[in-house]
Motif scaffolding. Sequence first.
Motif, PDB file in Angstrom:
ATOM      1  N   ASP A   1       0.700  -1.272  -0.154  1.00 62.08           N
ATOM      2  CA  ASP A   1       0.124   0.012   0.027  1.00 62.08           C
ATOM      3  C   ASP A   1       0.728   1.317   0.030  1.00 62.08           C
ATOM      4  O   ASP A   1       2.029   1.165   0.497  1.00 62.08           O
ATOM      5  N   ALA A   2       0.456   2.327  -0.453  1.00 58.76           N
ATOM      6  CA  ALA A   2       0.973   3.675  -0.328  1.00 58.76           C
ATOM      7  C   ALA A   2       0.214   4.858  -0.022  1.00 58.76           C
ATOM      8  O   ALA A   2      -1.159   4.635  -0.206  1.00 58.76           O
ATOM      9  N   MET A   3       0.547   6.062   0.516  1.00 53.06           N
ATOM     10  CA  MET A   3       0.029   6.950   0.894  1.00 53.06           C
ATOM     11  C   MET A   3       0.615   8.337   0.018  1.00 53.06           C
ATOM     12  O   MET A   3       1.927   8.458   0.348  1.00 53.06           O
ATOM     13  N   VAL A   4      -0.132   9.316  -0.296  1.00 50.70           N
ATOM     14  CA  VAL A   4       0.346  10.231  -1.087  1.00 50.70           C
ATOM     15  C   VAL A   4       0.010  11.494  -0.233  1.00 50.70           C
ATOM     16  O   VAL A   4      -0.925  11.663   0.174  1.00 50.70           O
ATOM     17  N   PHE A   5       1.252  12.543  -0.404  1.00 50.19           N
ATOM     18  CA  PHE A   5       0.865  13.768   0.375  1.00 50.19           C
ATOM     19  C   PHE A   5       1.192  14.860  -0.714  1.00 50.19           C
ATOM     20  O   PHE A   5       1.685  14.786  -1.697  1.00 50.19           O
ATOM     21  N   GLY A   6       0.694  16.176  -0.241  1.00 51.17           N
ATOM     22  CA  GLY A   6       0.640  17.163  -1.213  1.00 51.17           C
ATOM     23  C   GLY A   6       2.171  17.899  -1.523  1.00 51.17           C
ATOM     24  O   GLY A   6       2.219  18.374  -2.305  1.00 51.17           O
ATOM     25  N   MET A   7       3.184  17.526  -0.322  1.00 52.88           N
ATOM     26  CA  MET A   7       4.336  18.174  -0.571  1.00 52.88           C
ATOM     27  C   MET A   7       5.518  17.208  -0.171  1.00 52.88           C
ATOM     28  O   MET A   7       5.328  16.682   0.641  1.00 52.88           O
ATOM     29  N   GLY A   8       6.463  17.281  -0.931  1.00 48.66           N
ATOM     30  CA  GLY A   8       7.537  16.392  -0.891  1.00 48.66           C
ATOM     31  C   GLY A   8       8.433  16.404   0.573  1.00 48.66           C
ATOM     32  O   GLY A   8       8.665  15.482   1.265  1.00 48.66           O
ATOM     33  N   PHE A   9       8.759  17.847   0.891  1.00 50.24           N
ATOM     34  CA  PHE A   9       9.361  18.018   1.997  1.00 50.24           C
ATOM     35  C   PHE A   9       8.638  17.791   3.224  1.00 50.24           C
ATOM     36  O   PHE A   9       9.088  17.174   4.200  1.00 50.24           O
ATOM     37  N   ALA A  10       7.176  18.135   3.068  1.00 53.73           N
ATOM     38  CA  ALA A  10       6.558  17.795   4.282  1.00 53.73           C
ATOM     39  C   ALA A  10       6.484  16.449   4.441  1.00 53.73           C
ATOM     40  O   ALA A  10       5.951  15.969   5.522  1.00 53.73           O
ATOM     41  N   THR A  11       6.373  15.600   3.575  1.00 51.37           N
ATOM     42  CA  THR A  11       6.037  14.058   3.760  1.00 51.37           C
ATOM     43  C   THR A  11       7.334  13.874   4.568  1.00 51.37           C
ATOM     44  O   THR A  11       6.885  12.988   5.732  1.00 51.37           O
ATOM     45  N   ASN A  12       8.498  13.867   4.283  1.00 47.91           N
ATOM     46  CA  ASN A  12       9.408  13.754   5.481  1.00 47.91           C
ATOM     47  C   ASN A  12       9.335  14.381   6.699  1.00 47.91           C
ATOM     48  O   ASN A  12       9.489  13.586   7.892  1.00 47.91           O
ATOM     49  N   SER A  13       9.469  15.612   6.933  1.00 46.05           N
ATOM     50  CA  SER A  13       9.108  16.384   8.242  1.00 46.05           C
ATOM     51  C   SER A  13       7.962  16.126   8.862  1.00 46.05           C
ATOM     52  O   SER A  13       8.255  15.990   9.911  1.00 46.05           O
TER      53      SER A  13
ATOM     54  N   VAL B   1       1.068   1.806   6.357  1.00 48.12           N
ATOM     55  CA  VAL B   1       0.349   2.982   5.582  1.00 48.12           C
ATOM     56  C   VAL B   1      -1.168   3.141   6.551  1.00 48.12           C
ATOM     57  O   VAL B   1      -1.216   4.395   6.780  1.00 48.12           O
ATOM     58  N   ASP B   2      -1.442   2.244   7.046  1.00 49.80           N
ATOM     59  CA  ASP B   2      -2.901   2.482   7.657  1.00 49.80           C
ATOM     60  C   ASP B   2      -2.682   3.269   8.940  1.00 49.80           C
ATOM     61  O   ASP B   2      -3.344   4.335   9.466  1.00 49.80           O
ATOM     62  N   PHE B   3      -1.497   2.816   9.608  1.00 49.86           N
ATOM     63  CA  PHE B   3      -1.115   3.634  11.048  1.00 49.86           C
ATOM     64  C   PHE B   3      -0.839   5.301  10.331  1.00 49.86           C
ATOM     65  O   PHE B   3      -1.328   6.134  11.170  1.00 49.86           O
ATOM     66  N   LEU B   4      -0.093   5.424   9.259  1.00 49.28           N
ATOM     67  CA  LEU B   4       0.157   6.699   8.978  1.00 49.28           C
ATOM     68  C   LEU B   4      -1.080   7.564   8.491  1.00 49.28           C
ATOM     69  O   LEU B   4      -1.197   8.856   8.624  1.00 49.28           O
ATOM     70  N   ARG B   5      -2.185   6.726   7.908  1.00 47.06           N
ATOM     71  CA  ARG B   5      -3.377   7.410   7.718  1.00 47.06           C
ATOM     72  C   ARG B   5      -3.978   8.265   8.795  1.00 47.06           C
ATOM     73  O   ARG B   5      -4.947   9.119   8.585  1.00 47.06           O
ATOM     74  N   THR B   6      -3.714   7.626  10.074  1.00 48.71           N
ATOM     75  CA  THR B   6      -4.455   8.071  11.297  1.00 48.71           C
ATOM     76  C   THR B   6      -3.444   8.996  11.752  1.00 48.71           C
ATOM     77  O   THR B   6      -4.121   9.963  12.550  1.00 48.71           O
ATOM     78  N   HIS B   7      -2.220   8.803  11.782  1.00 46.44           N
ATOM     79  CA  HIS B   7      -1.270   9.397  12.913  1.00 46.44           C
ATOM     80  C   HIS B   7      -0.647  10.484  12.389  1.00 46.44           C
ATOM     81  O   HIS B   7       0.209  11.069  13.038  1.00 46.44           O
ATOM     82  N   SER B   8      -0.518  10.546  10.949  1.00 46.70           N
ATOM     83  CA  SER B   8       0.649  11.557  10.388  1.00 46.70           C
ATOM     84  C   SER B   8      -0.241  12.826  10.506  1.00 46.70           C
ATOM     85  O   SER B   8      -1.115  13.309  10.167  1.00 46.70           O
ATOM     86  N   HIS B   9       0.980  13.820  10.695  1.00 43.35           N
ATOM     87  CA  HIS B   9       0.306  15.348  10.842  1.00 43.35           C
ATOM     88  C   HIS B   9      -0.161  15.787   9.476  1.00 43.35           C
ATOM     89  O   HIS B   9      -0.897  16.733   9.360  1.00 43.35           O
TER      90      HIS B   9
END
Lengths: 555, 80
Positions: free
Chosen positions: A226-238, A390-398
């Motif tokens: 599975d994968a999750m996409v974010f709007g900004m590359g820098f913000a994905t890491n930070s 990825v499921d964990f990140l969907r709920t816990h990522s800022h």
Amino acid sequence: MANPSAVCNGHLHHHHHHQKQNNILKSGIYKKNGITKGIKKNGISNGTLYKKKFVEHFEQAPMYVAVFTFLGFGVGTIFGYLRDFMRAWGLEKRNIATEREQQKDFVPLYQDFENFYTRNLYMRIRDNWNRPICSVPGPQFDLMERVTDDYNWTFRFTGRIIKNVINMGSYNYLGFAETDVNALKTVTIELQKYGTGICSTRQEMGTLDKHVELEKLVAKFLGVEDAMVFGMGFATNSMNIPALVGKGCLILSDELNHTSLVLGARLSGATIRIFKHNNIQSLEKLLRDAIIYGQPRSRRAWRKIIILVEGIYSMEGSIVRLPEIVSLKKKYKAYLYLDEAHSIGAVGATGRGVVEYFGMSPDDVDVLMGTFTKSFGAAGGYIAGKKDLVDFLRTHSHSAVYATSMCPPVAEQIIRAMKCVMGLDGTTQGLQRVRQLGKNTRYFRRRLHEMGFIIYGNDDSPVVPLLLYMPGKIGAFARRMLEKNIGVVVVGFPATPITESRARFCVSAAHTREMLDTVLNALDELGDFLHLKYSRYSKSSHPELYEETRLELED
Amino acid sequence: MDIKSMKNYLYWLYCQFELITCSYLMEPWEKLLFYTFNITMLVMVLYTAYIFVSVHISTAFQFFLHLLGNQHENTVSVVK
């Protein structure tokens, strides 16, 4: 996973022997202290972990270059002090930020070295950065001409546009930054269907069917669950590293990691230890110490140990030693976070990044992260791995909770670019682009080595840093290349060590052989004029000998 | 032709000097200051060399002759 022997560096026989051997080795018979007991070819230790030759160059310049560099910085510093003195005593107008009169007795704000350097050295060559362009950053672009009347403190535009400057600075590895109407057909349709704004975060009302489609496609592309996409590359890491690790965890990060990784690591609150760049012995020592001694005062075991590395390091052009790091991580039971910002789409036989480049399985890496900015001509980042992660990140990522999600036309651009690379649109255009990038990279690097420049990095990486060393040459190089209608990016102190300033070229699949030849001829001339050919190992004395023995698969 | 290539070579050397010492980046008045300082130091060094080095060399020469040949016992002019 495509057969890696399809595109090879010309070492075909070498490769077949290793293929068979590595299949046996992969099934796990060899593990004893991480040292392979297999047959060693050419006496290279760890030669059995790597299927192809891993050749990296980090040549040191002759001693007089270092002496001259320090001399140049010395003169610059002396004049910097002189100018600061004149500014402090009112003999010269102050153009840069200073403290107010009422705050003169407070702690000084602008006395540290970074501000001194910015005021006195950076300002003199500032016209080589932040140049506004006014076209798509494809293999060529248009530049707005600007002049300065007061030595780079202010600029004004003359109104003229410099056309068709060859672009050697944009991260356009596969050439997807294009305005061809046929290519952008689906993007236009989606733009008219969805508009541009999302106006919400992923967890509220910002998850569109486009995002679900894109995430499934990314997971299929990389070969993960599975994968999750974010709007900004820098913000994905930070924003995601703090969600994965916290206090009581240990982060082992490479010396030359990108700022987004460093910021994410610092925000998480975990303990950070740095190992030398791409140095496996340093990493192993840190791992052993971490497991033997545990946390600093309580001596408890670390909750998690995570290793942060990048696929291609953008300032050095070096590729991570993934097979060795994976074997270390398995031995010491740590986690691996791989940031493939520059390597996804750019290395590997079918463009799937360093994991494919080394012939490894994506299950070996725990967290695969990457960005869509570089090879796919869009914006944003992704994190991929096991479904639980990825499921964990969907709920816990800022980023998922608070940041606006990716906008639909950009998502569609990534979908069409990825389908093109995978071959799902019915053409072989994607594979051709990947191969063209490989050819361009090898040709460009080989010619630069032959000319005698000092180039850092792996032979297969499309990021090519050319060392300039002296501060005076940074400005001269960039300005003269622009006069010849070639746009380059030069990098100096805060991003690189102070004595190793460089010009960084990013080879693209969209560059034709003529464009590369124009650039190479200009570099040859400029290298002679500015005396940049410091390499002691140049092969230019007998070019005809090397023509015959080269096994390049050049059409 | 030789003069032209000589002039080109000298111009190239001057450009290298400018790049290495960062005087390429300086404003005109700073360049003036820097070159004045450099030329002054160079002139002073050459003048010192002209005045003193010849005396030192002749002194050293006579000292070594004295050491080897013992031929100038009666000369009083050489005092060191």
